[in-house]
Design an enzyme around this catalytic site. Structure first.
Site, PDB file in Angstrom:
ATOM      1  N   ASP A 123      39.572   7.631  16.605  1.00  0.00           N
ATOM      2  CA  ASP A 123      39.938   7.144  15.281  1.00  0.00           C
ATOM      3  C   ASP A 123      38.727   6.414  14.695  1.00  0.00           C
ATOM      4  OD1 ASP A 123      41.357   6.475  13.073  1.00  0.00           O
ATOM      5  OD2 ASP A 123      42.697   5.040  14.060  1.00  0.00           O
ATOM      6  N   ASP A 154      39.265  11.634   9.403  1.00  0.00           N
ATOM      7  CA  ASP A 154      38.635  10.616  10.244  1.00  0.00           C
ATOM      8  C   ASP A 154      39.340  10.377  11.571  1.00  0.00           C
ATOM      9  OD1 ASP A 154      40.865   9.421   9.282  1.00  0.00           O
ATOM     10  OD2 ASP A 154      39.901   7.559   8.669  1.00  0.00           O
ATOM     11  N   GLU A 155      40.201  11.293  11.993  1.00  0.00           N
ATOM     12  CA  GLU A 155      40.802  11.106  13.312  1.00  0.00           C
ATOM     13  C   GLU A 155      41.162  12.449  13.921  1.00  0.00           C
ATOM     14  OE1 GLU A 155      44.871   9.694  13.606  1.00  0.00           O
ATOM     15  OE2 GLU A 155      44.985   9.638  11.427  1.00  0.00           O
TER      16      GLU A 155
END
EC number: 2.7.7.7
Lengths: 378, 418
Positions: free
Chosen positions: B16, B112-113
């Site tokens: 993350d 973003d993860e």
């Protein structure tokens, strides 16, 4: 009102009029069935205001007593409960009796139901039909006309007129046409005694479907009475009223191609089964598309490809293929619907191009025309 | 290293990125480092809300989704930048490429993860060594911080990555669940929002521990099948696998926007729908997809939200068609109340090559006009192969990925990463 009636006749009549009863109605009393007893017999009425059905059971038929009328009168009973009750009654005869304040007793053997009824005077009157234009068709022909066309009506309300079947009476013929704009079904038949008349009406597809379920496959003549906004079908002991659709039905005569670029004659059953097999892999609920290609040696290639499932190719031997070579894709469902209406062992398919309508006939019978529009890829 | 891995079961990482947009900005412009920075949508307009902010800004109480004016009140020296999605996309692509050097089992969840399944990676070291290596390499090569959760399943991995930020590495085993998760309130759990929490409250479930022991009948009654799923999660169970392809399965393509002010002006609202439809059409085209169902979302002034949709006979792709359908839906379902947000979505999307248009007897002439063209294309393709000649609309190389994504991230760009 009080009478004793044979149960099987009661069940039959109730089932017939139930075809017109819907639970979704803005007029609450129409969720009921009206029952009227006169010295002559008992009449049952069901209606959803578009379709109304009246079924009569005579007191006596061919010397047998069917109904014993003890007291005349009328009542409206909740259709849902009444129809279930009569189906499950224990004995062959049923006694019905209306007591005070519309309470109705239904008795058979040792079973006794007490149903709350409604005042029959509140029930809407059936349309008054003046006998202007009438024609007669045998019940079995009428059912065939319906079966061969009604499947092609539109189920979408975007063009309401297309949810009906166009009946044209002209030149001593009846022509039935239905189209949902993706396929078209047309059937003509001669009628007697109507050489002079010429008129056109649009009957809701739903009405014709229900009518077809009620009529028996006999050669008994059905009287068809057509007025400005209603059509009435009269059979023995049965009246079937339907509203007509308002508006102009599109002129379809110019939409049916007359010439052809590729002409195929093929065995109906072989072709239908090949289409059926090819559609197995075409996705459910989608357009269900199969592809047809003409091949050398008088073969048709029927294929379907669904990337995530798999593909299928089958060759069908034809009688003849004349004209230009062709690759065309269409809905397997539309093709199967159309083929099932055609009589005769062989069919002729006339193609006019990959993105144009094509026409299917029985080989030696042009009274039935099935037309289908192909699909195109993006 | 085999002994550091479970004999059966899996090892899942959840990577993350920490305050991703802000971190990317800082990586590009090191003068921003150590300062309170926020990324926000349209700065002048009301919909200017904080999309993300740096840890320095968080110290002032600035939070994601906070309106800009409120954030400025809390932190007057806050540096505000509008989002630059090209930058974030580039960073995201680089980040996922790096993850794929460890295993091909990488499932991007958003920009973003992502999850990784490193069960088979024992030759590279123990799970914690791999996590450390990933974290350091992302930090050294991209100058971006991330937190990593290590667990036997996705749910626990995601929960773990959330426990220590920034630059944390947390191991969460199933046996840790009673101590670490059960004392927490249910809202701390992924997949439980305010609404779900309210429903759980009504059956007396307040903590994750309560949920883990909750009566299944009651749960099913309150939340349906999702209730049972949540109970499993509360017990540390989650059998979803890491699926690298899940991002490529399109189910819908939609865009929505909050209006600058609540509006009752039909003309204005229809214009918004027109614009949203254009974005949807653009994204469909870029992904070479067609929608079989068109839906709209209307959020009213009082936050009441309705969604309405229509299944189409023919799949559609064009701006004109989408706009027409969406406007028609809007006209049927809008009750005249002030509107706060509008959305247009194409559902049940399929690959355009698999889509068919059923021709219509009253209009087929228009399609038939192009018949000679299509048959010529087909002939050439038959001779030289499908790629030799394509319709202009099928060409997807080199279009800007910018359109159709504004404040919220768009995962579309991940499609062409492979």
């Amino acid at each position: 009102m009080r009478f004793i009636i044979q149960r099987d006749r009661l069940i039959q009549s109730v089932q017939d009029v139930m075809k017109a009863v819907t639970s979704r109605t803005t007029i609450p009393i129409l969720t009921g069935i009206k029952i009227t007893a006169t010295e002559e017999g008992v009449t049952f009425t069901g209606s959803d205001s578009d379709i109304s059905i009246e079924s009569f059971i005579p007191a006596e038929e061919g010397g047998d007593e069917i109904v014993e009328i003890k007291e005349t009168g009328s009542i409206v009973l909740q259709a849902r409960f009444f129809s279930e009750i009569v189906k499950k009654l224990p004995l062959g005869t049923v006694e019905m009796q209306v007591t005070n304040s519309f309470q109705t007793i239904i008795r058979s053997g040792k079973a006794e139901f007490n149903l709350n009824g409604l005042d029959a005077d509140e029930y809407p009157h059936l349309p008054q039909i003046e006998e202007e234009k009438t024609l007669k068709l045998p019940a079995d022909l009428l059912k065939t006309l319906i079966r061969q066309t009604v499947f092609a009506v539109s189920t979408s309300e975007t063009r309401p007129i297309l949810t009906g079947v166009n009946w044209k009476i002209e030149n001593g013929q009846i022509i039935c046409i239905a189209t949902d704009s993706h396929r078209l079904a047309m059937r003509s038949a001669p009628i007697e005694g109507e050489e002079q008349s010429s008129y056109s009406v649009v009957i809701p597809g739903k009405s014709l479907n229900e009518l077809s379920k009620i009529l028996d496959d006999t050669t008994d003549l059905i009287d068809i009475v057509i007025t400005e906004n209603q059509v009435l079908f009269k059979a023995k002991h049965l009246l079937f009223f339907s509203r007509l659709l308002e508006g102009n039905y599109p002129d379809t005569s110019r939409l049916i191609p007359t010439e052809s670029k590729t002409d195929v004659v093929v065995h109906t059953k072989d072709f239908l089964q090949a289409i059926d097999r090819a559609s197995l892999l075409a996705r459910e609920g989608r357009n269900n598309v199969v592809k047809l290609s003409t091949m050398d040696g008088g073969f048709l290639e029927i294929s379907s490809n669904t990337p995530e499932i798999g593909k299928v190719i089958e060759e069908v031997q034809t009688e003849t293929i004349d004209g230009e070579e062709l690759k065309i894709s269409f809905s397997a469902k539309y093709m199967m619907d159309a083929l099932k209406t055609l009589e005769g062992t062989e069919i002729r398919v006339k193609f006019t191009g990959a993105m144009r309508p094509f026409v299917i006939h029985s080989l030696n019978d042009e009274t039935i025309t099935q037309l289908i529009l192909p699909v195109r890829t993006y | 290293m085999q002994e550091m891995y479970p004999k059966k079961g899996r090892v899942i990482l959840h990577v993350d990125m920490n305050s991703f947009y802000a971190s990317v900005e800082m990586a590009y412009d090191s003068s921003l480092k150590g300062k309170p920075l926020a990324i926000a949508g349209n700065v002048e307009e009301r919909r200017g809300i904080i999309v993300t902010c740096s840890y320095e800004a968080r110290r002032f109480g600035v939070k994601t989704t906070m309106p800009l004016w409120e954030a400025k009140k809390l932190c007057p020296q806050l540096i505000v930048k509008s989002p630059d999605f090209d930058k974030y996309r580039t960073a995201s692509v680089a980040m996922f490429d790096l993850l794929r050097q460890y295993t091909s089992l990488v499932e991007p969840v958003s920009i973003d993860e992502g999850y990784m399944d490193i069960t088979e990676c024992h030759e590279m070291g123990s799970p914690i060594e791999i996590a450390k290596s990933i974290q350091q390499r992302i930090f050294q090569t991209l100058d971006l911080p991330c937190s990593i959760g290590i667990a036997p399943n996705k749910f626990l991995a995601k929960t773990a990555s959330d426990m220590k930020k920034p630059m944390g590495i947390t191991i969460l085993r199933k046996r840790d669940v009673p101590d670490k998760l059960w004392p927490l309130g249910v809202t701390e759990m992924h997949g439980i929002g305010e609404k779900t929490a309210e429903k759980l409250e009504s059956i007396g479930v307040r903590t994750i521990g309560d949920l883990s022991q909750a009566n299944e009948m009651q749960l099913r009654h309150a939340l349906g099948i999702n209730g049972l799923k949540l109970k499993n999660r509360a017990n540390g169970e989650d059998n979803r696998g890491v699926d690298p392809d899940s991002i490529y399965e399109h189910k819908s393509v939609g865009n929505s926007t909050t209006l600058p002010y609540d509006s009752t002006n039909e003309k204005e609202l229809l214009t918004v729908i027109h614009t949203l439809s254009e974005k949807v059409a653009f994204r469909l085209k870029r992904k070479n997809l067609a929608g079989q169902k068109i839906g709209i979302t209307i959020r009213f002034k009082n936050r009441k939200t309705i969604t309405r949709s229509k299944t189409l006979l023919n799949p559609i792709t064009s701006h004109k068609n989408i706009s027409e359908e969406a406007k028609a839906l809007f006209k049927i379902h809008w009750n005249g109340d002030a509107v706060r947000l509008l959305g247009v979505t194409a559902f049940e999307v399929i690959e355009k090559q698999e889509a068919f248009k059923q021709l219509d007897i009253f209009s087929y002439q228009q399609d038939a006009k192009k018949e000679p063209l299509f048959s010529a294309i087909e002939k050439l393709q038959a001779k030289y192969g499908k790629k030799a000649l394509q319709k202009g609309t099928d060409y997807t190389g080199g279009t800007s990925a910018n359109m159709g994504a504004e404040t919220s991230f768009s995962k579309d760009f991940l499609d062409r990463q492979r």
